[in-house]
Design a protein around this motif. Structure first.
Motif, PDB file in Angstrom:
ATOM      1  N   VAL A 109     -33.760  26.147 -11.243  1.00 24.53           N
ATOM      2  CA  VAL A 109     -34.889  26.837 -10.624  1.00 24.53           C
ATOM      3  C   VAL A 109     -36.089  25.909 -10.526  1.00 24.53           C
ATOM      4  O   VAL A 109     -36.745  25.809  -9.478  1.00 24.53           O
ATOM      5  CB  VAL A 109     -35.257  28.102 -11.418  1.00 24.53           C
ATOM      6  N   ALA A 110     -36.380  25.211 -11.611  1.00 25.37           N
ATOM      7  CA  ALA A 110     -37.518  24.299 -11.628  1.00 25.37           C
ATOM      8  C   ALA A 110     -37.355  23.178 -10.602  1.00 25.37           C
ATOM      9  O   ALA A 110     -38.291  22.829  -9.877  1.00 25.37           O
ATOM     10  CB  ALA A 110     -37.698  23.711 -13.025  1.00 25.37           C
ATOM     11  N   ALA A 111     -36.152  22.613 -10.531  1.00 27.97           N
ATOM     12  CA  ALA A 111     -35.897  21.522  -9.589  1.00 27.97           C
ATOM     13  C   ALA A 111     -36.058  21.975  -8.146  1.00 27.97           C
ATOM     14  O   ALA A 111     -36.570  21.230  -7.297  1.00 27.97           O
ATOM     15  CB  ALA A 111     -34.494  20.953  -9.808  1.00 27.97           C
ATOM     16  N   GLY A 112     -35.645  23.212  -7.861  1.00 32.11           N
ATOM     17  CA  GLY A 112     -35.702  23.686  -6.483  1.00 32.11           C
ATOM     18  C   GLY A 112     -37.029  24.287  -6.085  1.00 32.11           C
ATOM     19  O   GLY A 112     -37.574  23.968  -5.027  1.00 32.11           O
ATOM     20  N   VAL A 113     -37.579  25.157  -6.945  1.00 37.93           N
ATOM     21  CA  VAL A 113     -38.746  25.949  -6.574  1.00 37.93           C
ATOM     22  C   VAL A 113     -40.055  25.294  -7.000  1.00 37.93           C
ATOM     23  O   VAL A 113     -41.040  25.321  -6.261  1.00 37.93           O
ATOM     24  CB  VAL A 113     -38.644  27.359  -7.193  1.00 37.93           C
ATOM     25  N   VAL A 114     -40.074  24.696  -8.183  1.00 38.12           N
ATOM     26  CA  VAL A 114     -41.312  24.152  -8.725  1.00 38.12           C
ATOM     27  C   VAL A 114     -41.547  22.718  -8.269  1.00 38.12           C
ATOM     28  O   VAL A 114     -42.686  22.315  -7.996  1.00 38.12           O
ATOM     29  CB  VAL A 114     -41.301  24.223 -10.273  1.00 38.12           C
TER      30      VAL A 114
END
Length: 324
Positions: A109-114
């Motif tokens: 999630v962090a790699a994609g969204v943040v």
């Protein structure tokens, strides 16, 4: 899913992760809450609409941020500010950290969204107009739905895939036409952002079945702080920057408005009125961004931009009905 008319009858709602710093949500953990009738529905609609408005301003705010910051500085400082705010809220509310087995998914999630989506779209907006980017990224709900189907093993109908392919074809045709017959580096950044963000949203949707959706985003932001804080210091030391009014306003909006507050009101609105109704509101996001591009940035656009955006929205509506 909507609130029940009875003020005493409980209703089940689902909290999930929205599809974009602007796409349709995915189902999350069922939570039983008391319904408050029409007032609750009205409040939920207003909250969800506020979230969509916040997301639709992301690209114009990014363009403003680039007025005084370099792309790497803008992304890293945005990430750091949002992470500090999210961490403060999680700490103040005494939210326990997720179980160890969830951290790999949170990393996705962090790699994609943040990280991935903000970085790639910011790099694209150095040379692309926000209206062009809004139309391309309008394909994100379809991309997320397709990756989600592959990830979960669900087999959507032929109608779903037909509509998804038509939406993709419309965006690709628009992109090639606007780029003079060849894809530019900005287009490659935008298509890359679509894929990596869709992967992040898909994994976030799976996590949202076991924890509230805003916890997913909050912990993903906090997980990025060890990277965001030193990256901000390094980027600011290497890239020239100037604290202009536009730059500061843009930075604060993408960090506070788009990446945190927007998500909070979006989740609360979605919880009150349900994912289907909230998703219908979010269909207006690309068109809202086109309005901001003209009114706030003074951009001009050809008739192809709104026409393509409408075509994509129709395809998204068809895919939602097919999935339902």
């Amino acid at each position: 899913m909507t609130a029940q008319d009875s003020a005493t009858r409980p209703t089940t709602i689902a909290v999930g992760t929205p599809g974009t710093p602007g796409t349709p949500g995915t189902p999350g953990t069922p939570v039983t809450v008391p319904s408050t009738g029409h007032d609750s529905t009205r409040t939920g609609i207003l909250l969800a609409a506020a979230g969509v408005t916040a997301f639709s301003l992301t690209f114009p705010a990014t363009a403003w941020g680039l007025d005084g910051f370099g792309p790497w500085s803008l992304v890293s400082v945005r990430m750091a500010l949002a992470g500090l705010i999210a961490g403060g809220c999680l700490l103040a509310l005494r939210i326990k950290p997720p179980a160890r087995e969830h951290w790999v998914s949170l990393a996705v999630v962090a790699a994609g969204v943040v990280i991935g989506f903000p970085l790639l779209t910011t790099l694209a907006l150095q040379t692309s107009t926000t209206s062009h980017a809004a139309v391309v990224v309008g394909l994100l709900p379809l991309t997320t739905a397709a990756l989600s189907a592959l990830r979960t093993g669900v087999r959507p109908s032929r109608t779903f895939w037909t509509a998804a392919c038509l939406g993709a074809a419309a965006v690709i045709a628009f992109t090639v036409q606007q780029s003079g017959g060849a894809l530019t580096s900005a287009d490659l950044y935008l298509f890359g952002a679509l894929l990596i963000c869709a992967a992040g949203y898909t994994e976030g949707g799976r996590l949202a079945r076991v924890m509230p959706g805003w916890h997913v985003i909050g912990w993903a932001l906090v997980a990025c702080l060890p990277l965001a804080l030193p990256a901000s210091a390094v980027a600011l030391s290497y890239e020239p920057w100037e604290l202009t009014a536009k730059a500061v306003t843009g930075l604060l909006w993408v960090a506070v408005g788009s990446q945190f507050v927007g998500l909070v009101v979006w989740y609360r609105g979605m919880a009150a009125i349900g994912i289907p109704k909230a998703s219908q509101l979010q269909l207006a996001q690309p068109l809202l961004t086109l309005v901001w591009s003209v009114s706030l940035l003074g951009e001009s656009m050809t008739a192809a931009a709104p026409l393509t955006a409408v075509a994509v929205l129709i395809c998204i509506a068809v895919t939602q009905r097919a999935r339902g």
